[in-house]
Structures are given as C-alpha cells and as structure tokens.
Design a protein around this motif. Structure first.
Motif, PDB file in Angstrom:
ATOM      1  N   ASP A 151       1.443   5.024  -0.675  1.00  0.00           N
ATOM      2  CA  ASP A 151       0.452   5.021  -1.837  1.00  0.00           C
ATOM      3  C   ASP A 151       0.876   6.812  -2.540  1.00  0.00           C
ATOM      4  OD1 ASP A 151       0.354   7.982   0.234  1.00  0.00           O
ATOM      5  OD2 ASP A 151       0.259   5.942   1.184  1.00  0.00           O
ATOM      6  N   GLN A 172      -9.961  -2.545  -8.034  1.00  0.00           N
ATOM      7  CA  GLN A 172      -9.319  -2.020  -8.702  1.00  0.00           C
ATOM      8  C   GLN A 172      -9.764  -3.231 -10.147  1.00  0.00           C
ATOM      9  OE1 GLN A 172      -4.858  -3.576  -8.851  1.00  0.00           O
ATOM     10  NE2 GLN A 172      -5.245  -1.456  -7.422  1.00  0.00           N
ATOM     11  N   ASN A 178       0.810  -0.869   0.363  1.00  0.00           N
ATOM     12  CA  ASN A 178      -0.409  -0.066   0.345  1.00  0.00           C
ATOM     13  C   ASN A 178       1.224   0.848   0.295  1.00  0.00           C
ATOM     14  OD1 ASN A 178      -2.505   0.027   0.632  1.00  0.00           O
ATOM     15  ND2 ASN A 178      -2.597  -2.011   1.485  1.00  0.00           N
ATOM     16  N   ALA A 213      -1.920   0.334  -8.460  1.00  0.00           N
ATOM     17  CA  ALA A 213      -3.423   1.186  -8.576  1.00  0.00           C
ATOM     18  C   ALA A 213      -3.727   1.691  -9.954  1.00  0.00           C
ATOM     19  CB  ALA A 213      -2.696   2.023  -8.045  1.00  0.00           C
ATOM     20  N   THR A 270      -8.102  -1.693   0.290  1.00  0.00           N
ATOM     21  CA  THR A 270      -8.199  -0.453  -0.321  1.00  0.00           C
ATOM     22  C   THR A 270      -7.317  -0.412  -2.353  1.00  0.00           C
ATOM     23  OG1 THR A 270      -5.453  -0.768  -0.417  1.00  0.00           O
ATOM     24  CG2 THR A 270      -6.610   1.092   0.558  1.00  0.00           C
ATOM     25  N   GLY A 271      -7.762  -2.262  -2.519  1.00  0.00           N
ATOM     26  CA  GLY A 271      -7.236  -2.484  -3.508  1.00  0.00           C
ATOM     27  C   GLY A 271      -8.785  -3.078  -4.123  1.00  0.00           C
ATOM     28  N   ASN A 328      -3.765   3.990   6.286  1.00  0.00           N
ATOM     29  CA  ASN A 328      -5.524   4.096   4.747  1.00  0.00           C
ATOM     30  C   ASN A 328      -6.877   3.988   5.067  1.00  0.00           C
ATOM     31  OD1 ASN A 328      -6.091   0.984   4.384  1.00  0.00           O
ATOM     32  ND2 ASN A 328      -4.192   1.033   3.982  1.00  0.00           N
ATOM     33  N   ASP A 384      -0.055  -3.269  -4.182  1.00  0.00           N
ATOM     34  CA  ASP A 384      -0.847  -2.579  -4.089  1.00  0.00           C
ATOM     35  C   ASP A 384       0.481  -0.945  -4.460  1.00  0.00           C
ATOM     36  OD1 ASP A 384      -3.532  -3.270  -3.985  1.00  0.00           O
ATOM     37  OD2 ASP A 384      -3.561  -3.851  -2.056  1.00  0.00           O
ATOM     38  N   GLY A 441     -10.067   1.991  -5.062  1.00  0.00           N
ATOM     39  CA  GLY A 441      -9.180   0.977  -5.994  1.00  0.00           C
ATOM     40  C   GLY A 441      -9.827   1.315  -7.402  1.00  0.00           C
ATOM     41  N   THR A 500      -1.352   3.635  -4.759  1.00  0.00           N
ATOM     42  CA  THR A 500      -2.893   3.785  -4.552  1.00  0.00           C
ATOM     43  C   THR A 500      -2.890   5.558  -4.326  1.00  0.00           C
ATOM     44  OG1 THR A 500      -2.377   3.631  -1.816  1.00  0.00           O
ATOM     45  CG2 THR A 500      -3.162   1.411  -3.869  1.00  0.00           C
TER      46      THR A 500
END
Lengths: 199, 470
Positions: free
Chosen positions: A20, B197, A18, A98, B193-194, B293, A70, B227, A73
């Motif tokens: 970002d 996607q 993650n 992402a 978070t993904g 996140n 990830d 995502g 992102t």
C-alpha cells in the motif's frame, strides 16, 4: 512531462503483495510542499531492515521495480509515485495496480506496466539468479525483456496513457484545448447545484 | 436497456466524449486539504493558470492539525509550513478555507456533508482516497492524486475512463449491535483489497436502505479499501431529510426542483451491472481485523487465523508477514487480544451518531487500567453538537480523552500516533503497517466494539460488558 519510449535498467525484485502507499511512503514524510526530496521516505520502515532489497549494493542503481499483486493500494498520495521517481525508478511492474496509483503514475510519468503474475514470478527468478540484472521495458511495443532474453513477454497499459507517455503530453494543456466545450457545458448546469461562494 | 445509478450520474457530467479517449467529466465539487494540494497550486503558478471555479472549491485543514492546543500555533514546524502554504494558496487563488480554529473546520469528508454541499447526483473529487464517503448521497465521488488536483483546479474537469459497474446487494436486516462498519469489514474480507478494482459500486438492498446517512457514509467511505473506484447509494427520503435545511442545501423552489431530479437517480429495473455480490445482513456479527490490510478480518468471536489455512501461496506469505508484524499467534481468540489504545474518530466513524453510540456503550463504565481512549470528533460542529448533548461529560467521566477535530490517529501525520509495538482498536479505515505511527499495530473495529474494548482492555463487544451501575 518527458517522453517515455523505452527504458533499460537494473531490476529490483520486491516479493510482497498488497504494497500500500503507506508502505511506499509513510504519512510522516508527506509534509514537503515540493515534488522532490521524497526518496528518503521510500519504503522507510522496510529500509530499517539490512536484508531489505534496496539495502543491497547490487540494487543501488535499480530503476525497474518488480512487485507483487495489488501494488499501490490505499491512500491517494501521489507522493508515492514521486518517492519512487525521486529514488530513481522509471518503471513498476505488477500483476495488479490500484486505480489511483496507476492514474497518478500516468500523470507523473512513471510507467506502471501490468503483466501476468507468471511473468512477475519469472522476472523474480531471473533477478535472484542474476542480481543486478537489467530489464528492458519498451512502451512502443508493450514488451518487457530480461538482458539475457530468458524472459520476454508483453505488458498492458491503457492506450490513452501510453500515447500521452510516448508523446510526453501535458494533460491540462490538452483539456484547456476543449475550453469551449467546458464553457458550453457550464451553461447547462442546473441553478440549484451547490456553490461554495455566493456573489 | 436501462441505466444504473452510476451510469446516470456519469452521463450527466460528460463534457466531451470521443472514441479512443477517456470521457472529459465535469466536477461539481472539489474539496481540498493541506497535504495533497501545495504542489498543485505551485503547478498553476508556474503555468500562469487560475482556479477556474473557486465557487465550486472548498478547503479545510485536517491531516496535520493537532487535536489538543488547537488554539495555539502548530508546534511541528514542517506541519505548520504545509498548513500555512494552504492558507496562502487559498488567499491567492480565492478559495474558501475553513482553517484550524474556524467553526466549520474538520475532516474534509465530514465537513462537505454537514454543510449540505454534498448532494445526490454530483461529481465530487478530493486529493484523498476516502472521498468515496460522499457516494452515500448518490454522488460519484472518488479520490485523486495531486496532478489531478491541479487539473481540476485549472479546468473543473477530469479525463476519466468510464468504469464498469457492480452491485453489492445486502439483503435482510443487521442484527442488534451490528453496524455499518461490521457490514463493510465483512464485505472486504469477502472480496479482498482488490475485489472492487475498476468498478463503481452501488450498495443496495434492505440492510443498506435501513442505514442512517452516517452509516451509509461509513460503508461508502471504505469502498476504496476493497479497491473500488467509488461506492454509491441511491438517494431516498433518508437522504433528503438529512440534506434539508443544511446551510448550502437548495431552498424553496430550488429544493423542489432538486428533489424532483434526485428522485430519478435510481438504477432502472432493466439495467444490467457488470458484476454483482449478494450478502445476507442477518448473518453478520461484530467484525474485526487481525492483519495489516482491511481484508484481513474475522468475526470478533473467531480466532487469529493460521497461515496454513490459506491455499494460495501469496496469501500464506501475506498472513505470515501480518502475524509477525502484529505480534499475534495463530489460534488466539480475538477476544483475548489486549489493546493499549482505543481510537474513536476519523472520516469513517467520527460523526455525531458514532459519538452517541460510543457514549451509550461507555456510560457508567470506566476505561480499563492500562488502556487509553481517544475520542476525536470529525469536525468542530460535531464536537459542539456532542457537547450540547453532554456526550463529552460521559467520555471524560469514563476517563477518556476528549479532543479537537481532525484526522488525528487515523494516520501518523499529526501528534496523535502509536508508539512502536503499541496496539490499537481503531474505528478508522486502515490497518496498514505503520499507518497509525511507526511500528503501531491496528485492529479495525466498529464504534460499539471500540467502546466496549476500552472498558475491558481486550477486544470486546458491548454484550461482553457487565451492566453499568449508573
């Protein structure tokens, strides 16, 4: 855009998931109006930590970033791609990117190569056993390989982006080649569609 | 087989489709701001290209602008250069710009809808990931990078591979005090978070239909945080009522023709989504984040999680890192977390309805000692509307700061920033490390939670407040 066929360079293990784009380059560094000079902002917060991978001399010439899943992102800032490129990176390997970051990379000429998480783990192990070890990323054959051959596997990239990178093609130039199609489409748009300026 | 809403809108915008290539998609509206456009205009200049459709392009200043002293020149010389560059580019290329001080200035995703430029069935792009906000109207709207900004300026099109489609069905009704923000934070904690996607997501179901346009924008705004390529909601009477009468909305016969078309923008009964998630709104509660996140969240009534709760090694490490950064101990009740700064604003929660909700909670109370509350309207129009309703007086009487319009403390780019170690409860969209300022610690919350937190000084919901003595 320069053509990309194959690249060999020092691999840098970034054991974080993650990551970002605010971590890749914080907003405060986005105020430049050029495409260059963003290397100072790359991983700015983490670079305060002397233990951070980019602060180790052996990775000073790093060009292939091997990151957790990830990657990229969050914010759409293409500055994240530019910061990696300005610093010297040519390739980022991750198990998942992402969408916007992947798109930006393709446009700007940074290779975002997606590979299995197990391959990432093996590359991390190789790089930690062989600090400063080199990785070859071959776009033609879509393969990634360590210098000692201990890891050799394939990576994914969509065919269209691969073709554009291999040929070093200008996207806008290609689209302008379809100008007649665009003009023809425009004649079919309903009159009630909104406009920002009224003649 | 029928089509999904996303497929209908997509297909209406395909200029050119060829096997083995991405579709060439026509863009109905291109929104621009100062941060992601300078290099794009530079590219046009270098290649001797023009903006193909200035009449489908709109620029505003939002990311860099101060929210105090906005009538004076911008103090930070680098920010000023970027804003000045946008002004020069807008003039040179004939783009309509709403600069700082203009009555239509504000966050680009608040300005588009309030002008009536955001309409169902459109394709909308902007060099900003929260462009997904506009999907609330049944548009395909997504964020792009600067190279793509240049591409759209030059051609009014974008080559795009057709994404898959996903349905997020939220059944039932949200309980009282639970908002669209809680809904979307719950969803992101569920998916990670993904999870979105590669998908254009359609939010549907009773709870979504019952949301106001503001609430729908909050949900679609945060599509990018899990995502998704874009998030959208089928237009209905709520949508049409919101748009009607807005400055750039269709008028007269055009309105009738537009509405007739918009009514066809629904997923067909026999259409098939590539994936589906089903949630129950009735089970939802105020939801807050503990980590770094937007997927790292729990109900307000829960405790800070323990890294050992996670089976996956990557999740465990991510949790350890997040707790260390956030200065939190596993097992601490979320309600006991003390907050220094509360931020109400952003493209997620900076619209008039959000300010009304905040004022309703805070009226008759005082901001807790040692806590500050920033209320930042998403646009000048929102600020004026709030003042017409007397909301500014409610905020000021409670001891809050009432600011000018802009992105403000959502991202550490303008003067509104957290200091290292400072903790916020924020109605914005990202709790990334350093997002609100270097070393700052962010908890994402809904508007009612933000307002109640400002009063108590710890993460709270309005139910925790002793009734105000007005």
């Amino acid at each position: 855009m320069d053509k990309f066929t194959t690249h060999t360079g020092v691999g840098v293990p970034l054991r974080r998931s993650n990551v970002d784009t605010d971590q890749i380059i914080p907003a405060v560094y986005l105020k430049r109006v050029t495409r260059t000079g963003f290397e100072d902002g790359l991983f700015a917060a983490w670079r305060n930590d002397p233990e951070f991978v980019l602060n180790q001399d052996v990775y000073a010439e790093g060009t292939v970033l091997v990151a957790g899943p990830d990657f990229g992102t969050g914010s759409s800032r293409e500055h994240a791609v530019w910061a990696l490129q300005n610093y010297g990176f040519k390739v980022v390997l991750s198990a998942r990117f992402a969408d916007i970051f992947r798109g930006n990379s393709g446009k700007a000429g940074l290779l975002a190569a997606q590979t299995d998480e197990k391959v990432i783990q093996r590359l991390w192990t190789y790089l930690e056993d062989n600090p400063g070890g080199e990785i070859t990323v071959d776009l033609e054959s879509k393969t990634v390989r360590t210098a000692d051959g201990s890891v050799e596997d394939s990576f994914d990239i969509d065919d269209y982006t691969r073709w554009r990178l291999l040929e070093g093609l200008d996207d806008i130039g290609i689209t302008l080649g379809h100008e007649a199609d665009i003009a023809s489409y425009e004649t079919t748009r309903p009159s009630w569609k909104p406009a920002t300026q009224h003649v | 087989m029928g089509k999904t809403l996303a497929e209908k809108v997509w297909d209406e915008h395909v200029v050119r489709s060829t096997q083995g290539e991405p579709d060439l998609l026509y863009i109905d509206l291109h929104l621009i701001h100062e941060v992601t456009s300078p290099q794009a205009f530079d590219g046009l200049r270098l290649a001797g290209r023009k903006v193909r459709r200035p009449d489908l392009t709109l620029a505003t200043e939002d990311h860099n602008v101060p929210t105090v002293d906005w009538d004076k020149p911008i103090a930070d010389p680098v920010s000023k250069t970027q804003v000045d560059t946008l002004r020069r580019n807008a003039e040179e290329f004939g783009v309509r710009l709403h600069p700082l001080g203009d009555v239509e200035q504000g966050i680009v995703h608040v300005v588009g809808p309030q002008l009536g430029l955001t309409q169902p069935g459109m394709t909308i792009v902007c060099g900003d990931s929260h462009t997904s906000t506009h999907g609330a109207f049944g548009a395909i709207a997504f964020g792009i990078g600067t190279s793509e900004v240049e591409h759209v300026l030059a051609t009014q099109t974008l080559p795009q591979a057709k994404p898959k489609t996903m349905a997020v069905t939220v059944n039932g009704s949200l309980p009282d005090g639970v908002t669209a923000k809680d809904l979307v934070l719950t969803l992101i904690a569920h998916t990670g978070t993904g999870g979105g996607q590669g998908y254009i997501v359609e939010y549907r179901g009773q709870a979504i239909e019952e949301l106001s346009m503001e609430g729908r924008m909050t949900v679609c705004n945060m599509s990018i945080e899990w995502g998704a390529k874009a998030g959208m909601i089928a237009p209905d009477e709520t949508t049409f009522a919101y748009i009607e009468g807005k400055p750039e909305a269709p008028k007269g016969a055009d309105w009738d023709a537009a509405v007739q078309h918009w009514k066809s923008l629904r997923t067909d009964d026999d259409a098939v989504f590539d994936a589906e998630i089903v949630l129950d709104a009735a089970e939802m509660t105020p939801f807050v984040t503990w980590g770094t996140n937007p997927g790292q969240g729990v109900p307000l009534g829960a405790t800070v999680p323990d890294p050992d709760d996670f089976e996956d090694a990557t999740d465990r490490t991510a949790t350890e890192n997040a707790l260390e950064y956030m200065g939190l101990t596993a097992g601490t009740p979320m309600r006991e977390i003390k907050v220094d700064t509360v931020f109400v604003g952003s493209c997620t929660n900076g619209r008039i309805e959000d300010l009304r909700l905040a004022a309703e909670v805070i009226e008759g109370h005082q901001v807790a000692e040692g806590t500050r509350l920033l209320v930042v309207p998403g646009s000048v129009r929102v600020r004026m509307q709030a003042e017409a309703e007397g909301l500014d007086k409610v905020f000021l009487a409670a001891g809050a700061e009432w600011r000018g319009a802009g992105c403000s403390m959502c991202l550490g780019m303008n003067p509104d920033q957290l200091t290292p170690g400072e903790r916020s409860a924020s109605t914005s969209n990202r709790n990334f490390e350093g997002r609100q300022g270097k070393g700052g610690r962010t908890h994402l919350v809904s508007v009612p939670v933000a307002a109640a937190t400002a009063v108590r000084g710890t993460l709270s919901s309005p139910a925790d407040l002793v009734p105000a003595t007005v």
